[in-house]
Design a protein around this motif. Sequence first.
Motif, PDB file in Angstrom:
ATOM      1  N   ILE A   1    -104.156 -27.553 -24.221  1.00  0.00           N
ATOM      2  CA  ILE A   1    -104.107 -26.454 -25.195  1.00  0.00           C
ATOM      3  C   ILE A   1    -105.242 -25.468 -24.922  1.00  0.00           C
ATOM      4  O   ILE A   1    -105.050 -24.249 -24.975  1.00  0.00           O
ATOM      5  N   GLY A   2    -106.435 -25.965 -24.605  1.00  0.00           N
ATOM      6  CA  GLY A   2    -107.551 -25.084 -24.277  1.00  0.00           C
ATOM      7  C   GLY A   2    -107.269 -24.242 -23.043  1.00  0.00           C
ATOM      8  O   GLY A   2    -107.537 -23.039 -23.020  1.00  0.00           O
ATOM      9  N   LEU A   3    -106.706 -24.873 -22.007  1.00  0.00           N
ATOM     10  CA  LEU A   3    -106.366 -24.121 -20.795  1.00  0.00           C
ATOM     11  C   LEU A   3    -105.269 -23.108 -21.073  1.00  0.00           C
ATOM     12  O   LEU A   3    -105.295 -21.993 -20.548  1.00  0.00           O
ATOM     13  N   LEU A   4    -104.311 -23.482 -21.906  1.00  0.00           N
ATOM     14  CA  LEU A   4    -103.242 -22.561 -22.287  1.00  0.00           C
ATOM     15  C   LEU A   4    -103.813 -21.340 -23.017  1.00  0.00           C
ATOM     16  O   LEU A   4    -103.382 -20.209 -22.787  1.00  0.00           O
ATOM     17  N   ALA A   5    -104.800 -21.554 -23.876  1.00  0.00           N
ATOM     18  CA  ALA A   5    -105.447 -20.435 -24.571  1.00  0.00           C
ATOM     19  C   ALA A   5    -106.137 -19.509 -23.572  1.00  0.00           C
ATOM     20  O   ALA A   5    -106.089 -18.275 -23.713  1.00  0.00           O
ATOM     21  N   GLY A   6    -106.766 -20.089 -22.563  1.00  0.00           N
ATOM     22  CA  GLY A   6    -107.390 -19.273 -21.524  1.00  0.00           C
ATOM     23  C   GLY A   6    -106.370 -18.458 -20.750  1.00  0.00           C
ATOM     24  O   GLY A   6    -106.595 -17.279 -20.442  1.00  0.00           O
ATOM     25  N   LEU A   7    -105.232 -19.067 -20.438  1.00  0.00           N
ATOM     26  CA  LEU A   7    -104.168 -18.339 -19.735  1.00  0.00           C
ATOM     27  C   LEU A   7    -103.585 -17.235 -20.606  1.00  0.00           C
ATOM     28  O   LEU A   7    -103.253 -16.153 -20.117  1.00  0.00           O
ATOM     29  N   PHE A   8    -103.477 -17.494 -21.901  1.00  0.00           N
ATOM     30  CA  PHE A   8    -103.000 -16.469 -22.827  1.00  0.00           C
ATOM     31  C   PHE A   8    -103.972 -15.286 -22.844  1.00  0.00           C
ATOM     32  O   PHE A   8    -103.548 -14.124 -22.799  1.00  0.00           O
ATOM     33  N   ALA A   9    -105.276 -15.577 -22.887  1.00  0.00           N
ATOM     34  CA  ALA A   9    -106.280 -14.505 -22.864  1.00  0.00           C
ATOM     35  C   ALA A   9    -106.186 -13.719 -21.558  1.00  0.00           C
ATOM     36  O   ALA A   9    -106.335 -12.490 -21.541  1.00  0.00           O
ATOM     37  N   MET A  10    -105.923 -14.413 -20.458  1.00  0.00           N
ATOM     38  CA  MET A  10    -105.764 -13.746 -19.174  1.00  0.00           C
ATOM     39  C   MET A  10    -104.554 -12.814 -19.202  1.00  0.00           C
ATOM     40  O   MET A  10    -104.626 -11.670 -18.723  1.00  0.00           O
ATOM     41  N   ALA A  11    -103.449 -13.264 -19.775  1.00  0.00           N
ATOM     42  CA  ALA A  11    -102.242 -12.434 -19.858  1.00  0.00           C
ATOM     43  C   ALA A  11    -102.497 -11.186 -20.691  1.00  0.00           C
ATOM     44  O   ALA A  11    -102.050 -10.093 -20.324  1.00  0.00           O
ATOM     45  N   VAL A  12    -103.231 -11.345 -21.784  1.00  0.00           N
ATOM     46  CA  VAL A  12    -103.565 -10.185 -22.616  1.00  0.00           C
ATOM     47  C   VAL A  12    -104.435  -9.213 -21.821  1.00  0.00           C
ATOM     48  O   VAL A  12    -104.226  -7.990 -21.867  1.00  0.00           O
ATOM     49  N   GLY A  13    -105.386  -9.735 -21.067  1.00  0.00           N
ATOM     50  CA  GLY A  13    -106.235  -8.890 -20.228  1.00  0.00           C
ATOM     51  C   GLY A  13    -105.435  -8.159 -19.162  1.00  0.00           C
ATOM     52  O   GLY A  13    -105.695  -6.986 -18.862  1.00  0.00           O
ATOM     53  N   MET A  14    -104.453  -8.845 -18.589  1.00  0.00           N
ATOM     54  CA  MET A  14    -103.605  -8.192 -17.581  1.00  0.00           C
ATOM     55  C   MET A  14    -102.782  -7.071 -18.211  1.00  0.00           C
ATOM     56  O   MET A  14    -102.637  -5.997 -17.616  1.00  0.00           O
ATOM     57  N   MET A  15    -102.244  -7.317 -19.412  1.00  0.00           N
ATOM     58  CA  MET A  15    -101.469  -6.277 -20.094  1.00  0.00           C
ATOM     59  C   MET A  15    -102.351  -5.091 -20.469  1.00  0.00           C
ATOM     60  O   MET A  15    -101.869  -3.962 -20.548  1.00  0.00           O
ATOM     61  N   ALA A  16    -103.641  -5.350 -20.688  1.00  0.00           N
ATOM     62  CA  ALA A  16    -104.569  -4.269 -21.028  1.00  0.00           C
ATOM     63  C   ALA A  16    -105.018  -3.508 -19.785  1.00  0.00           C
ATOM     64  O   ALA A  16    -105.721  -2.507 -19.894  1.00  0.00           O
TER      65      ALA A  16
END
Length: 188
Positions: A26-41
């Motif tokens: 779950i922690g790694l998934l949260a990091g990947l989610f943050a990465m996806a948001v950064g990519m969209m930004a």
Amino acid sequence: MAASLTLPGGQGLRDNAEVAVPGAAIGLLAGLFAMAVGMMAGLAPAVTVTIAAGLGVPLALFGAGYCVLLARGVFGIGAVAPLALYWFVGFPLSRLIDSYAVAAVLGSDTVLDEPLLSFLALQAMLSFGFTIGFLWLHERIAPRWLLRVRDHNAVAADLVERYMEHAAHLNQRRGARGPRRKPSKNNS
């Protein structure tokens, strides 16, 4: 003759590590989610990868720690308040590590744009939302994982037993209150 690694209380290190998998995931998934948001930004790839690692790794470690503490009986199954206190510390620290990692990649001398206490206070407030999301995911992932590994993992088997007792207790409470939903008038 190789000695097996054990934790205090006689539990095997491998068994505890296996029980910790859902929280770490779950922690790694949260990091990947943050990465996806950064990519969209539109952030640079190096920054988005740093965000994934800088946030995901600490959250994974705290998530794994929660699972081990849950298995040891420090936390009750489904208990929100103790977990909220846990993430009240863990989430701001994870965000601070993430901020340092991003500043290092960017070559910036300034890690935070605001005072440290303001940053930590905001992250502590946000930690409650993370707590709810973490607990929701954990209660859906962990039991299935524990059922898979309980045959060879005594720690997981004990935790599965606790989950079963918890479920029986919840069913007993529901039975005492009657049905959860009233029958619809349209079902005639």
